[in-house]
Design an enzyme around this catalytic site. Sequence first.
Site, mmCIF file in Angstrom:
data_model
loop_
_atom_site.group_PDB
_atom_site.id
_atom_site.type_symbol
_atom_site.label_atom_id
_atom_site.label_comp_id
_atom_site.label_asym_id
_atom_site.label_seq_id
_atom_site.Cartn_x
_atom_site.Cartn_y
_atom_site.Cartn_z
ATOM 1 N N GLU A 1 2.216 -1.146 -15.374
ATOM 2 C CA GLU A 1 3.545 -1.450 -14.864
ATOM 3 C C GLU A 1 4.128 -2.761 -15.407
ATOM 4 O OE1 GLU A 1 3.339 -1.121 -10.577
ATOM 5 O OE2 GLU A 1 2.906 1.005 -10.668
ATOM 6 N N GLU A 7 0.379 7.312 -11.254
ATOM 7 C CA GLU A 7 0.343 6.886 -9.848
ATOM 8 C C GLU A 7 1.429 7.617 -9.081
ATOM 9 O OE1 GLU A 7 0.583 2.696 -8.933
ATOM 10 O OE2 GLU A 7 -0.877 2.197 -10.490
HETATM 11 O O1 IFM Z 1 -0.514 -0.964 -5.078
HETATM 12 C C1 IFM Z 1 0.409 -0.817 -6.107
HETATM 13 C C2 IFM Z 1 -0.311 -0.786 -7.441
HETATM 14 O O2 IFM Z 1 -1.023 -1.950 -7.651
HETATM 15 C C3 IFM Z 1 0.670 -0.606 -8.572
HETATM 16 N N1 IFM Z 1 1.591 0.458 -8.335
HETATM 17 C C4 IFM Z 1 2.225 0.545 -7.054
HETATM 18 C C5 IFM Z 1 1.190 0.466 -5.954
HETATM 19 C C6 IFM Z 1 1.880 0.558 -4.577
HETATM 20 O O3 IFM Z 1 2.751 -0.501 -4.380
#
Ligand code: IFM
Length: 439
Positions: free
Chosen positions: A166, A350
């Site tokens: 990210e 994710e």
């Molecule tokens: O927990 C985070 C993760 O570290 C990165 N993506 C989003 C998740 C939820 O906020």
Amino acid sequence: MLSRSDFPEGFTFGAATSSYQIEGHKFGGAGPTHWDSFAATPGNVILAENGDLACDHYHRYGEDLDLVANGGFDAYRFSTSWARVLPEGRGTPNDKGLDYYDRLVDAMLERGLKPFATLYHWELPQPLADLGGWRNRDIAGWFADFTEIIMGRIGDRLHSAAPINEPWCVAWLSHFMGYHAPGLRDIRAASRAMHHVLLAHGHAIEAMRGLGMSNLGAVCNMEYAMPADDSEAAKAAAMRYDGIYNRFFLSGLFGKEYPADVLEGIEPHLPAGWQDDFDTIAAPLDWCGINYYTRKLIAPDDGPWPALKEVDGPLPKTQMGWEIYPEGLAQFIERTHRDYTKGLPLYITENGMARADVLENGAIDDPERTAFLADHLDVVQKAIADGAPVRGYFVWSLLDNYEWTLGYEKRFGLVHVDFESLQRTPKNSYHTLKIALTR
Ligand code: IFM
């Protein structure tokens, strides 16, 4: 909920975590990180909580990987802590850290799980933060050196690897919004971090190719930006939000350019010669990962560029206050494939939701999470049926864990963690998903 047989042969189902959020950073000789100092500063993190103990995955990884394998998953997405491998960020590696990741990867393979590694998921070694961290162009070289060391040890057994989780969070959330470590609110710092995070990505890809590794990708988070109303000003603000959040990184990685509407704000602050870095930034990739959670309603705001603000939306929300909007995932799959990656395999790296889960009579009933996952899996399945090359889907997260600024309160796990006893209890969503994946 759809089941495995509704997806193409070989489609990968996985569970995702990250190092600082679960490992227990105080174990095994890891060095200090900017998250430790950020959390130790009053007002930054709920209850000033940090990753010292987290889920103690450092010692309990065997039990946790059993949960992944027994849940019917094919893969485990994890990250490597730079400060665990190189406590000073550079220089002498920590043998205990290298041994730990060695054991972790072997433990995945012993259980038939494909290891999907991410090199960096946010815990920058403090000595490098002291040198300017992501604001300093030298970080690209430091990161390449770290890459060579950790991947020299585990790269031969990975199914896949990506450099940075990210980039928007690493750069914008942390240097412009001040919400994550190092907690800066500065357009110049943010602009430089935006560029350096992509440059570091490119150097890490080169380093991994040099080690003979394959199946390398990038993982971007994407947030669907909608105008808060029908006004031209709201439309323009949503477009700016989309540029900063979504188009900037994809354009750099896959198009060797930055969008004009983002350059309008950041160009005066970019480091000299930034235009010459695109051959490195856009080093060829084997796949692209999409992390998707929500949409945002955007309105114009007074003040300097980007002159926008988020507005509360009407849809049902998760414990994070994020609206549930699976349609946004459909849009991003189509858009990424059509405008940027053009046929490259895509992974949903994710997706998941936080819920205020409560353990009652030894069980956690979380029907909203089951519905959330089912609705997003529907979207993925339809996208594949329409021709999108989506090859896998990872739930965030395996375990309840350290949700950064929000401490341990927000529960994203398929598995409940009691942060006193550290006992793991699979939630009903885990059991339902297991049935779907083993059917
Ligand atoms: O927990 C985070 C993760 O570290 C990165 N993506 C989003 C998740 C939820 O906020």
